[in-house]
Design an enzyme around this catalytic site. Structure first.
Site, PDB file in Angstrom:
ATOM      1  N   ARG A 141       0.838  -1.196   0.000  1.00 28.04           N
ATOM      2  CA  ARG A 141       0.000   0.000   0.000  1.00 28.04           C
ATOM      3  C   ARG A 141       0.878   1.252   0.000  1.00 28.04           C
ATOM      4  NH1 ARG A 141      -2.937  -3.264   3.699  1.00 28.04           N
ATOM      5  NH2 ARG A 141      -4.867  -3.984   2.751  1.00 28.04           N
ATOM      6  N   ASP A 200     -10.117  -4.206   8.468  1.00 25.34           N
ATOM      7  CA  ASP A 200      -9.220  -5.179   9.117  1.00 25.34           C
ATOM      8  C   ASP A 200      -9.840  -5.693  10.420  1.00 25.34           C
ATOM      9  OD1 ASP A 200      -6.333  -4.035   7.704  1.00 25.34           O
ATOM     10  OD2 ASP A 200      -8.048  -2.717   7.919  1.00 25.34           O
ATOM     11  N   ARG A 203     -12.338  -8.187   9.501  1.00 26.42           N
ATOM     12  CA  ARG A 203     -11.679  -9.454   9.121  1.00 26.42           C
ATOM     13  C   ARG A 203     -11.224 -10.207  10.367  1.00 26.42           C
ATOM     14  NH1 ARG A 203      -8.402  -6.450   4.270  1.00 26.42           N
ATOM     15  NH2 ARG A 203      -9.806  -7.033   2.577  1.00 26.42           N
ATOM     16  N   HIS A 227      -3.624   0.967   8.357  1.00 23.57           N
ATOM     17  CA  HIS A 227      -4.336  -0.027   7.546  1.00 23.57           C
ATOM     18  C   HIS A 227      -3.277  -0.573   6.603  1.00 23.57           C
ATOM     19  CE1 HIS A 227      -7.090  -1.946   4.790  1.00 23.57           C
ATOM     20  NE2 HIS A 227      -6.793  -1.120   3.814  1.00 23.57           N
TER      21      HIS A 227
HETATM   22  N1  LIG Z   1      -9.254   1.511   2.680  1.00 24.57           N
HETATM   23  C1  LIG Z   1      -9.618   0.280   2.338  1.00 24.57           C
HETATM   24  O1  LIG Z   1      -9.971  -0.539   3.204  1.00 24.57           O
HETATM   25  C2  LIG Z   1      -9.577  -0.101   0.876  1.00 24.57           C
HETATM   26  C3  LIG Z   1     -10.046  -1.341   0.456  1.00 24.57           C
HETATM   27  C4  LIG Z   1     -10.011  -1.638  -0.917  1.00 24.57           C
HETATM   28  C5  LIG Z   1      -9.479  -0.705  -1.809  1.00 24.57           C
HETATM   29  N2  LIG Z   1      -9.005   0.485  -1.344  1.00 24.57           N
HETATM   30  C6  LIG Z   1      -8.420   1.504  -2.229  1.00 24.57           C
HETATM   31  O2  LIG Z   1      -9.472   2.192  -2.899  1.00 24.57           O
HETATM   32  C7  LIG Z   1      -8.941   2.748  -4.099  1.00 24.57           C
HETATM   33  C8  LIG Z   1      -9.861   2.390  -5.253  1.00 24.57           C
HETATM   34  O3  LIG Z   1      -9.796   0.993  -5.520  1.00 24.57           O
HETATM   35  P1  LIG Z   1     -10.595   0.388  -6.765  1.00 24.57           P
HETATM   36  O4  LIG Z   1     -10.362  -1.082  -6.734  1.00 24.57           O
HETATM   37  O5  LIG Z   1     -11.956   0.935  -6.793  1.00 24.57           O
HETATM   38  O6  LIG Z   1      -9.752   1.026  -7.975  1.00 24.57           O
HETATM   39  P2  LIG Z   1     -10.267   1.244  -9.471  1.00 24.57           P
HETATM   40  O7  LIG Z   1      -9.034   1.438 -10.295  1.00 24.57           O
HETATM   41  O8  LIG Z   1     -11.232   0.180  -9.839  1.00 24.57           O
HETATM   42  O9  LIG Z   1     -11.070   2.612  -9.384  1.00 24.57           O
HETATM   43  C9  LIG Z   1     -10.467   3.848  -9.210  1.00 24.57           C
HETATM   44  C10 LIG Z   1     -11.410   4.866  -9.808  1.00 24.57           C
HETATM   45  O10 LIG Z   1     -10.896   6.160  -9.498  1.00 24.57           O
HETATM   46  C11 LIG Z   1     -11.076   6.965 -10.659  1.00 24.57           C
HETATM   47  N3  LIG Z   1     -10.098   8.044 -10.602  1.00 24.57           N
HETATM   48  C12 LIG Z   1      -8.752   7.968 -10.671  1.00 24.57           C
HETATM   49  N4  LIG Z   1      -8.225   9.196 -10.602  1.00 24.57           N
HETATM   50  C13 LIG Z   1      -9.264  10.059 -10.458  1.00 24.57           C
HETATM   51  C14 LIG Z   1      -9.362  11.457 -10.310  1.00 24.57           C
HETATM   52  N5  LIG Z   1      -8.270  12.221 -10.325  1.00 24.57           N
HETATM   53  N6  LIG Z   1     -10.589  11.996 -10.182  1.00 24.57           N
HETATM   54  C15 LIG Z   1     -11.705  11.217 -10.174  1.00 24.57           C
HETATM   55  N7  LIG Z   1     -11.673   9.886 -10.322  1.00 24.57           N
HETATM   56  C16 LIG Z   1     -10.465   9.317 -10.459  1.00 24.57           C
HETATM   57  C17 LIG Z   1     -10.828   6.013 -11.823  1.00 24.57           C
HETATM   58  O11 LIG Z   1     -11.367   6.520 -13.038  1.00 24.57           O
HETATM   59  C18 LIG Z   1     -11.533   4.756 -11.323  1.00 24.57           C
HETATM   60  O12 LIG Z   1     -12.902   4.750 -11.695  1.00 24.57           O
HETATM   61  C19 LIG Z   1      -7.528   2.198  -4.230  1.00 24.57           C
HETATM   62  O13 LIG Z   1      -6.604   3.162  -3.757  1.00 24.57           O
HETATM   63  C20 LIG Z   1      -7.538   0.979  -3.347  1.00 24.57           C
HETATM   64  O14 LIG Z   1      -6.258   0.617  -2.895  1.00 24.57           O
HETATM   65  C21 LIG Z   1      -9.059   0.803  -0.031  1.00 24.57           C
END
Ligand SMILES: NC(=O)c1ccc[n+]([C@@H]2O[C@H](COP(=O)([O-])OP(=O)(O)OC[C@H]3O[C@@H](n4cnc5c(N)ncnc54)[C@H](O)[C@@H]3O)[C@@H](O)[C@H]2O)c1
Length: 366
Positions: A141, A200, A203, A227
């Site tokens: 991450r 987490d 989980r 996280h």
């Molecule tokens: N905190 C948590 O528990 C947790 C859990 C899962 C995923 N995540 C994180 O969430 C984020 C998203 O994951 P995902 O699987 O949906 O990714 P993804 O690639 O499927 O989706 C990302 C989206 O963000 C959009 N995007 C990117 N840059 C942008 C901008 N400048 N303005 C507007 N939209 C923008 C993209 O077009 C896309 O639709 C990642 O950073 C991932 O690591 C966090």
């Protein structure tokens, strides 16, 4: 307890170091900066946070990839929101999700779902930010930090300009990006929250529930800190239906060796890697964790959840965002709970904070 009229944090009147008089009333503040803001324009703050600001129950989702879209779906089915706005760099993707979700409106409680631009963050109770690059197989991450910090420095000012109630950060590394969002937005600390270790912790509860053969809802257990790789399992406070784990083990009769416990924690820490290795992303459980956080805020539940927020003085940890148990209300974070930790947990939590701070030291917040 008094409430800081600027940021909404609870303040212990007897210990408060910042207070002022206005029209015969004494007001208490969590910090000198809240006190100065109040004194510069008291009328803007007196009674402001007691008004029903939140009636619209409008949630904006920035980033409609796997996580954003699944959250929108879960939120729609929850009935908690009355307005959901989807915002994405790729407008067509947001529009496609909106069409698809709207076709299910016959089956859920009424909710208005539309695509929009950043101007739609105005009037939103919460803006949920999932925009960013996703974690790739083999990537930690923290590897993502520079990519997503640049994205946040672009989008957070556009969100903050619209003055939504709360900014909820989900994109990873979530603790670093929560700190970036806090600094870049200029919002008070209680109104910038990261989803943190809420997932987490879920989980951990699930795996313990399997091990102890009880419903996960009867497990009280916390994962704190980052996280990510340096997160901390608070074994000393695990209880099953009010029974400390060490007392529960003989009842259950299953082996609960240090190795088994370590195995459970390793599964928690490795969960995202294992899922991403198999299906490329994680979406379902995180979406439900987000619905839980958003519902807790909108319904003013005062539920205790492990989310990321600015920590300043918790077990000596200062000026970093990480997860500890907090009480969530309409004001966002209304209290951080000083959970009792043993010496080894304290030192692990401090180590987690140090690891996050070393990353913060490498990024340009200017
Ligand atoms: N905190 C948590 O528990 C947790 C859990 C899962 C995923 N995540 C994180 O969430 C984020 C998203 O994951 P995902 O699987 O949906 O990714 P993804 O690639 O499927 O989706 C990302 C989206 O963000 C959009 N995007 C990117 N840059 C942008 C901008 N400048 N303005 C507007 N939209 C923008 C993209 O077009 C896309 O639709 C990642 O950073 C991932 O690591 C966090």
């Amino acid at each position: 307890m008094a409430r800081d009229p600027v940021c909404g944090m609870e303040v212990n009147e007897r210990q408060a170091r910042h207070s002022t008089q206005h029209e015969g009333e004494t007001y208490f503040f969590c910090s000198e900066s809240c006190k100065s803001r109040f004194e510069s324009d008291p009328g803007a703050f007196v009674d402001a946070r007691t008004q029903p600001l939140w009636e619209s129950r409008k949630i904006a989702v920035v980033g409609t990839g796997q996580v954003g879209a699944t959250f929108a779906f879960a939120l729609m089915t929850s009935g908690v929101a009355s307005n959901i706005v989807l915002i994405d760099r790729t407008r067509e993707r947001a529009e496609g999700h909106v069409m698809d979700l709207n076709h299910g409106l016959s089956f859920v409680q009424p909710v208005n779902i539309r695509a929009g631009g950043y101007e739609e963050c105005r009037g939103a109770d919460i803006v949920v930010v999932t925009a960013g690059a996703a974690q790739k197989p083999g990537e930690t991450r923290l590897d993502l930090v520079r990519k997503n910090t640049a994205i946040f420095k672009d989008i957070i000012p556009r969100i903050a300009e619209q003055e939504p109630g709360i900014i909820l950060v989900v994109a990873n590394p979530v603790d670093i990006l929560t700190y970036v969002a806090l600094k870049v937005s200029g919002y008070p600390m209680n109104r910038v929250i990261g989803s943190g270790t809420s997932l987490d912790t879920a989980r951990f509860s699930y795996l313990l529930s399997r091990h102890c053969t009880v419903d996960p809802r009867n497990v009280h257990a916390y994962i704190l800190g980052e996280h990510g790789d340096s997160e901390v399992a608070v074994w000393s406070q695990v209880d099953i239906a009010g029974v400390p784990l060490s007392d529960y083990c003989p009842l259950c009769g299953r082996d609960c060796s240090p190795e088994q416990k370590e195995g459970i924690f390793e599964q928690v820490k490795g969960a995202a890697y294992e899922i991403i290795h198999r299906k490329g992303y994680t979406n379902f459980a995180v979406a439900l964790a987000l619905v839980r956080i958003v519902s807790g805020i909108l319904r003013n539940e005062h539920s205790v959840l492990t989310v990321s927020s600015l920590v300043d003085g918790y077990y000596g940890i200062r000026d970093v965002c990480l997860s500890i148990p907090v009480v969530l209300s309409l004001n966002g974070i209304s209290r951080q709970i000083p959970i009792k930790l043993n010496d080894s947990e304290v030192s692990s939590l401090q180590g987690s904070a140090e690891s996050l701070k070393s990353v913060l030291g490498e990024i340009d917040l200017g």
